[in-house]
Design an enzyme around this catalytic site. Structure first.
Site, mmCIF file in Angstrom:
data_model
loop_
_atom_site.group_PDB
_atom_site.id
_atom_site.type_symbol
_atom_site.label_atom_id
_atom_site.label_comp_id
_atom_site.label_asym_id
_atom_site.label_seq_id
_atom_site.Cartn_x
_atom_site.Cartn_y
_atom_site.Cartn_z
ATOM 1 N N GLU A 46 -26.336 19.376 -20.685
ATOM 2 C CA GLU A 46 -25.474 20.519 -20.480
ATOM 3 C C GLU A 46 -26.246 21.719 -20.209
ATOM 4 O OE1 GLU A 46 -22.508 21.350 -23.505
ATOM 5 O OE2 GLU A 46 -22.578 23.673 -23.002
ATOM 6 N N ARG A 50 -26.455 30.927 -19.258
ATOM 7 C CA ARG A 50 -26.573 32.222 -20.530
ATOM 8 C C ARG A 50 -28.083 32.692 -19.921
ATOM 9 N NH1 ARG A 50 -26.408 29.178 -26.279
ATOM 10 N NH2 ARG A 50 -24.394 28.160 -25.736
ATOM 11 N N THR A 74 -21.103 27.170 -21.408
ATOM 12 C CA THR A 74 -20.736 28.463 -21.572
ATOM 13 C C THR A 74 -20.196 29.128 -20.422
ATOM 14 O OG1 THR A 74 -23.012 28.355 -22.751
ATOM 15 C CG2 THR A 74 -22.013 30.660 -22.464
ATOM 16 N N LYS A 134 -14.226 20.105 -27.068
ATOM 17 C CA LYS A 134 -15.318 20.611 -27.814
ATOM 18 C C LYS A 134 -14.817 20.988 -29.006
ATOM 19 C CE LYS A 134 -19.063 24.022 -27.401
ATOM 20 N NZ LYS A 134 -19.988 24.885 -26.355
#
Ligand code: 3PG
Length: 217
Positions: A46, A50, A74, A134
């Site tokens: 993943e 960011r 994210t 998640k």
């Protein structure tokens, strides 16, 4: 969820239920990190959005490696999800649950794993038709006892604990039957990457694969 990607993830998680996070600013570093993880037996990654270059990093891994399933993490907005899909992201992970992101991913047939930490959020995900969420931040949100409590109510939901997972507790999380895989950044320590010590990352991946096998058995 695309049946093809879903099947690939299911098969890969059966062998190695661990999703390393890659946070990188340089596509060459991202590719080297992904290759080091793959060498250690982890071939689902993943790439977290960011850094300004996160999508370039994700695209570089897709272009320059083979056999690695590459998702975008994210993801906060539909625009993020669209951008990740446009660059070839194969699945989407979010820290929280946003209906619009889930709807977009469903329209695109893109697997999506939104973050949840309360019964209300898991129920909302269930009612949006999702079967995997998640669980974030896993350690602070109650860890294994909370997962067991949620699993007793949401009997078909599968969870991907992330946030505070490490080699110390990976086995405990994976021993919970509803856990499909664990995610985390402990496999890609900044210090090792900055030092160019990709062997250390391969070793961490190998260790995680061994711990996962032990945790599952
Ligand atoms: C995430 O994006 O899922 C979390 O930041 C991962 O948490 P960790 O750094 O504790 O693994």
């Amino acid at each position: 969820m695309t049946s093809e990607t879903n099947q690939i993830l299911e098969a890969k998680f059966a062998a190695a239920p661990v999703v390393p996070l890659i946070e990188a600013s340089d596509p060459r570093v991202a590719v080297a990190t992904a290759k080091a993880l793959q060498a250690g037996g982890l071939d689902v990654v993943e790439v977290v959005l960011r850094t300004d270059a996160a999508l370039d990093c994700m695209a570089a891994i897709i272009a320059e490696t083979s056999g690695i399933t590459v998702g975008a993490g994210t993801i906060l907005t539909v625009a993020d999800a669209k951008a990740a899909a446009a660059r070839g992201g194969q699945f989407i992970v979010s820290p929280g649950l946003v209906d619009a992101v889930v709807h977009f991913c469903k329209e695109e047939d893109l697997p999506v794993f939104p973050g949840t930490m309360t019964p209300g959020e898991v129920q909302q995900a269930h009612n949006l038709g999702l079967g995997i969420v998640k669980f974030f931040p896993a350690k602070l949100a109650g860890g294994v006892p909370m997962l067991k409590a949620l699993s007793s109510v949401f009997r078909d939901m599968r969870f991907m604990p992330t946030g505070g997972v490490s080699a110390d507790n990976l086995g405990e999380f994976l021993a919970v039957p509803s856990v499909i895989a664990c995610g985390g950044s402990w496999l890609t320590p900044k210090a090792a990457i900055e030092a160019g010590d990709y062997d250390a990352i391969t070793s961490l991946a190998r260790e995680a694969v061994a711990l996962a096998r032990a945790g599952r058995s």
